[in-house]
Design a protein around this motif. Sequence first.
Motif, PDB file in Angstrom:
ATOM      1  N   PRO A 193       0.811  -1.221   0.000  1.00  0.00           N
ATOM      2  CA  PRO A 193       0.000   0.000   0.000  1.00  0.00           C
ATOM      3  C   PRO A 193       0.845   1.274   0.000  1.00  0.00           C
ATOM      4  O   PRO A 193       0.562   2.195  -0.755  1.00  0.00           O
ATOM      5  N   SER A 217      -4.008  -2.905  -3.877  1.00  0.00           N
ATOM      6  CA  SER A 217      -4.556  -2.217  -2.706  1.00  0.00           C
ATOM      7  C   SER A 217      -5.293  -0.944  -3.108  1.00  0.00           C
ATOM      8  O   SER A 217      -5.051  -0.391  -4.183  1.00  0.00           O
ATOM      9  N   PRO A 218      -6.196  -0.471  -2.242  1.00  0.00           N
ATOM     10  CA  PRO A 218      -6.933   0.747  -2.586  1.00  0.00           C
ATOM     11  C   PRO A 218      -6.130   2.029  -2.349  1.00  0.00           C
ATOM     12  O   PRO A 218      -6.679   3.124  -2.444  1.00  0.00           O
ATOM     13  N   ALA A 219      -4.834   1.919  -2.045  1.00  0.00           N
ATOM     14  CA  ALA A 219      -4.044   3.100  -1.703  1.00  0.00           C
ATOM     15  C   ALA A 219      -4.006   4.154  -2.823  1.00  0.00           C
ATOM     16  O   ALA A 219      -4.174   5.343  -2.536  1.00  0.00           O
TER      17      ALA A 219
END
Lengths: 356, 305
Positions: A193, A217-219
């Motif tokens: 992330p 990842s949503p980072a």
Amino acid sequence: MKHIFKLLSVAGLALGLATGAQAQEKLKVGFVYVGPVGDFGYSYQHNQGRLAVDKALGDKVQTTFLENVPEPDSDRAIEQLVRTGHKLIFTTSFGYMEPTLKVAAKYPNVHFEHATGFKRAANVATYSARFHEGRYVQGVIAGKLTKSNIVGYVASFPIPEVVSGINAFMLGAQSVNPAIKVKIVWANTWFDPGKEADAAKALLAQGADIITQHTDSPAPLQQAEAAGKLAFGQASDMIRFAPKTTLTSIVDNWNDYYVARVKAQLDGKWTSIDTWGGFSANMVNMAPFTNMPEDVKKLAIDTEQAIKSGKLDPFKCPVYAQDGKEVPCNGKGALSDGQVLGMNFYVKGIDDSLPK
Amino acid sequence: MDISQSVIMTIMTAATPLLLAALGELIVERSGVLNLGLEGMMATAAACGFAMAIVSGSTTVGVLCAVLSAMALAGLFGFVTLSLGANQVASGLALTIFGLGLSGLIGAGFVGTSRPPLEPLFIEGLTDLPGFGKIIFGQDFFVYTSWILILAILIFLHLTRAGLTLRCIGENHHSAHAIGLPVLKTRFRAVLFGGACAGLAGAYLSLVYTPFWSPGMTAGRGWIALSLVVFAAWRAERVLLGALLFGGATVLQLHAQAASLGLPSQLLSAVPYLATLIALVFMSLGRKSGTVTPGSLGQPFVPER
């Protein structure tokens, strides 16, 4: 840890069934995941598929999963499933290819299915999804919405699946906005992330106003949201991480496939095949189109429908490579599956040199 | 915000978790204990911190719980290695595995939740100064804490009696014991301090850097922090240098790619590790008398009765 308990409980149950020994035994189906089911991405979506099998065929089938199985160590995990009586086993990561084949050679009566691989055997089938179809739709949206004409792409590793994704995205974007530029940053990781966030920041600093990613990842989404820009999610619907920023996500959907294959096994019709489905096979979905004007939304839906119905192929000929030369057209009016599966070149207009 | 400023800000964000964790480990190792469990403590702290911040709605509570959870793990490590005299390498590795597993368990219910990151400092008239305004006055709590920690550790190690005691114990625990210094007590405190720092580093990951929880989100940062301590030759000011170098190399290569400078990304990704190797070579070449490693590092101490 969790999978040990799961196995113990399965073993316990098997014992119970053996002593009971009256009703017809349920078919046991096993799943092996590379990540945790809670990753809200790749493994999570496979587990949704398993739950769909439970829901559809729960009275005839019993499913088990092993999560966080490291790839080099996976033959032991797979063999464990065989020994506990599983007759159909899905191994869901590229790195499980050789271990799956090794175990499969020992147990010809058990059926295996390996995701994203290319080696098959009489009792090993393969399956994957045409994720690049979703990338093309994202490209169209980005081409319409970008103001700076720069889109940032956080990429993982220069493997064909990722390269064909970048190309499909670019072709989609060029179809509505020939002036668009795609800036690519290779993070050299699937999941980190912090590094993904830094990559997104670097792209935003270079003037990108839309971020798309092929890492898990949503980072990057969160960074785009913090900067007030737009972005696409990956593998599952990630809108919960960036409600004001997420345009749509490419959603892996294994539900129908898993149900169909388990059904085939139940009916005794299972054969070793290779499946590579996209929108039309319902293996790739787009999450709802959000944070965009109605006309762009309509265009996105139309593009998705055109791909789904077969009217549009993201790699329809002519396709020009980065150096301007036309790529030989080996398929019917479009690049062949083989060309897409082994893609190792950029299309025209991408300003990056492909890492070798 | 121009590009150079944004690059510097990103480097600081990337360096801070490494710096925090490495500073704690530095004190632990200076006292003669090798705690390889950084990654596990950071992961557990990241999970605990995020979970409690969501439950309580307060970042402060989250940070406190992160620190306490990592200290609890450090306490466990201290009990096993100091009170029972177990092998530190094995216990540290076990702590990493345990911590990573525990973090998954704690965080399981919080996967897929998101919360806004901690707001950085903003002082009217200072933060908006051009050039260095944001870099000096626009950071968050963790960055300032790491700066204060470096100063505090330098003063503690080199100017206080307690620091001298700690260094003595790390150099030779038998001699230290013979002159009546409390070897195990000092080490236990050092281990707890290391845990607290790892806790801050973990909290930084899940509350500021990337404000969500996901298993494995530490992504090897604990190990990098461990190698930083060696890279820095157990000196606090060099830990800062190393953290900026490690963070900087990663961030700069990403920026170089985004700017299409055409440099090979795989090679650039390896720069921090190459730098460590080169630093190690220079350290061993430049070593004139004795060694820079704390003399009793990694050796269990069982007092003779």
